[in-house]
Enzyme design. Structure first.
Site, PDB file in Angstrom:
ATOM      1  NE  ARG A  46      -5.563   2.364  -0.342  1.00 20.75           N
ATOM      2  CZ  ARG A  46      -4.477   3.082  -0.587  1.00 20.75           C
ATOM      3  NH1 ARG A  46      -3.285   2.551  -0.550  1.00 20.75           N
ATOM      4  NH2 ARG A  46      -4.586   4.364  -0.855  1.00 20.75           N
ATOM      5  NE  ARG A  95      -1.270  10.092  -5.848  1.00 26.70           N
ATOM      6  CZ  ARG A  95      -1.487   9.317  -4.799  1.00 26.70           C
ATOM      7  NH1 ARG A  95      -0.548   9.168  -3.892  1.00 26.70           N
ATOM      8  NH2 ARG A  95      -2.624   8.682  -4.646  1.00 26.70           N
ATOM      9  CE  LYS A 119      -1.387   5.645   3.603  1.00 24.56           C
ATOM     10  NZ  LYS A 119      -2.408   6.705   3.490  1.00 24.56           N
ATOM     11  NE  ARG A 135      -6.845   8.925  -3.523  1.00 25.14           N
ATOM     12  CZ  ARG A 135      -5.995   9.967  -3.543  1.00 25.14           C
ATOM     13  NH1 ARG A 135      -6.246  11.029  -4.275  1.00 25.14           N
ATOM     14  NH2 ARG A 135      -4.905   9.923  -2.835  1.00 25.14           N
ATOM     15  NE  ARG A 163      -0.837  13.593  -1.971  1.00 23.84           N
ATOM     16  CZ  ARG A 163      -1.249  12.415  -1.535  1.00 23.84           C
ATOM     17  NH1 ARG A 163      -0.894  12.011  -0.323  1.00 23.84           N
ATOM     18  NH2 ARG A 163      -2.024  11.656  -2.260  1.00 23.84           N
TER      19      ARG A 163
HETATM   20  P1  AMP Z   1      -1.901   5.710  -2.723  1.00 27.75           P
HETATM   21  O1  AMP Z   1      -0.699   6.211  -3.462  1.00 27.75           O
HETATM   22  O2  AMP Z   1      -1.558   4.816  -1.578  1.00 27.75           O
HETATM   23  O3  AMP Z   1      -2.856   6.809  -2.332  1.00 27.75           O
HETATM   24  O4  AMP Z   1      -2.704   4.766  -3.761  1.00 27.75           O
HETATM   25  C1  AMP Z   1      -3.219   5.297  -4.966  1.00 27.75           C
HETATM   26  C2  AMP Z   1      -4.265   4.354  -5.515  1.00 27.75           C
HETATM   27  O5  AMP Z   1      -3.675   3.079  -5.833  1.00 27.75           O
HETATM   28  C3  AMP Z   1      -5.407   4.053  -4.569  1.00 27.75           C
HETATM   29  O6  AMP Z   1      -6.420   5.052  -4.577  1.00 27.75           O
HETATM   30  C4  AMP Z   1      -5.908   2.714  -5.123  1.00 27.75           C
HETATM   31  O7  AMP Z   1      -6.668   2.904  -6.309  1.00 27.75           O
HETATM   32  C5  AMP Z   1      -4.603   2.031  -5.540  1.00 27.75           C
HETATM   33  N1  AMP Z   1      -4.064   1.217  -4.427  1.00 27.75           N
HETATM   34  C6  AMP Z   1      -2.940   1.470  -3.691  1.00 27.75           C
HETATM   35  N2  AMP Z   1      -2.759   0.516  -2.762  1.00 27.75           N
HETATM   36  C7  AMP Z   1      -3.779  -0.370  -2.913  1.00 27.75           C
HETATM   37  C8  AMP Z   1      -4.160  -1.563  -2.232  1.00 27.75           C
HETATM   38  N3  AMP Z   1      -3.449  -2.047  -1.192  1.00 27.75           N
HETATM   39  N4  AMP Z   1      -5.265  -2.217  -2.669  1.00 27.75           N
HETATM   40  C9  AMP Z   1      -5.990  -1.762  -3.716  1.00 27.75           C
HETATM   41  N5  AMP Z   1      -5.701  -0.625  -4.373  1.00 27.75           N
HETATM   42  C10 AMP Z   1      -4.604   0.074  -3.987  1.00 27.75           C
END
Ligand code: AMP
Length: 228
Positions: free
Chosen positions: A101, A170, A26, A181, A137
């Site tokens: 999400r 990260r 993404k 996750r 990554r």
């Molecule tokens: P990502 O960078 O999209 O993998 O997001 C990293 C983390 O941020 C996720 O594992 C969640 O803990 C939090 N997060 C990101 N987007 C959301 C969302 N829409 N709703 C809730 N938590 C989120």
């Protein structure tokens, strides 16, 4: 029940939601898609990480959830997204990466969509490949550009090709947290895909396997066809 701010998103703006498990591409494709279409890339994960770096009140709370591989509560997420969408650069639309999400987020978001053109692109990838991709990554601290230690290494180790910023891994890209996750994804986010799949003509599926160029070509074709 979640609420999202009162203002609606402008009629005819183009909203593209990128969905799929962590590591499916993404973030990789959102940047080039944003440049090509001239609408901003909004990653909720990046927004949270920026709050965490600044140690804002939201960042302090979000960190507790993110460091355990859990989702940040809907109310907090929606408030942050609402604030970001109210900025001027979102008038023509945006590319959402990592949001919604949960079904509650999707429904709250939909309430303010008005007559925007909505497209949901789902990236599909199997779990062993996801884990392999996430473990290598890297991202740039400066501009957020994505890299991979084996599949897409920077020209100079540890340095971003574009802005010369430092690259980092990260904190939540460990094997244990990736598994957590993915479990959260199956439980909370898969139902969002099911929700969108019941709405005719909204959801497009793309395989994340293939070179980044091949996958991006497919993403762009789907987006342009939708925006005709
Ligand atoms: P990502 O960078 O999209 O993998 O997001 C990293 C983390 O941020 C996720 O594992 C969640 O803990 C939090 N997060 C990101 N987007 C959301 C969302 N829409 N709703 C809730 N938590 C989120």
């Amino acid at each position: 029940m979640c609420s999202i701010a009162t203002s609606t998103i402008a009629t005819q703006s183009l909203i593209i939601i990128l969905m799929g498990p962590p590591g499916a591409g993404k973030g990789t494709h959102a940047g080039p898609l944003s440049e090509t279409l001239g609408i901003p890339h909004i990653s909720t994960g990046d927004l949270f990480r920026s709050h965490i770096r600044r140690k804002s009140p939201l960042g302090i709370i979000a960190h507790r959830y993110i460091s355990e591989g859990k989702l940040v509560p809907d109310e907090l997420t929606l408030e942050m997204v609402t604030e970001r969408l109210a900025e001027d650069d979102c008038k023509k639309g945006c590319i959402l990466d990592g949001f919604p999400r949960t079904v509650a987020q999707a429904k709250a978001f939909e309430e303010r969509l008005d007559a925007s053109k909505l497209l949901v692109i789902r990236f599909c990838m199997d779990e062993p490949t996801i884990i392999q991709r996430i473990l290598g990554r890297l991202a740039c601290k400066g501009c957020g550009a994505p890299y991979h230690s084996l599949l897409n290494p920077p020209l100079t180790s540890g340095t971003c090709d574009r802005c010369k910023g430092a690259l980092y891994t990260r904190d939540d890209d460990t094997e244990d947290l990736i598994k957590k996750r993915l479990e959260v994804y199956r439980l909370e986010t898969q139902p969002v895909i099911d929700y969108y799949s019941r709405k005719e003509g909204l959801l497009r599926e793309i395989s994340s396997l293939g070179t980044p160029e091949e996958v991006f070509e497919n993403v762009l074709t789907v987006a342009l066809l939708h925006n005709r």
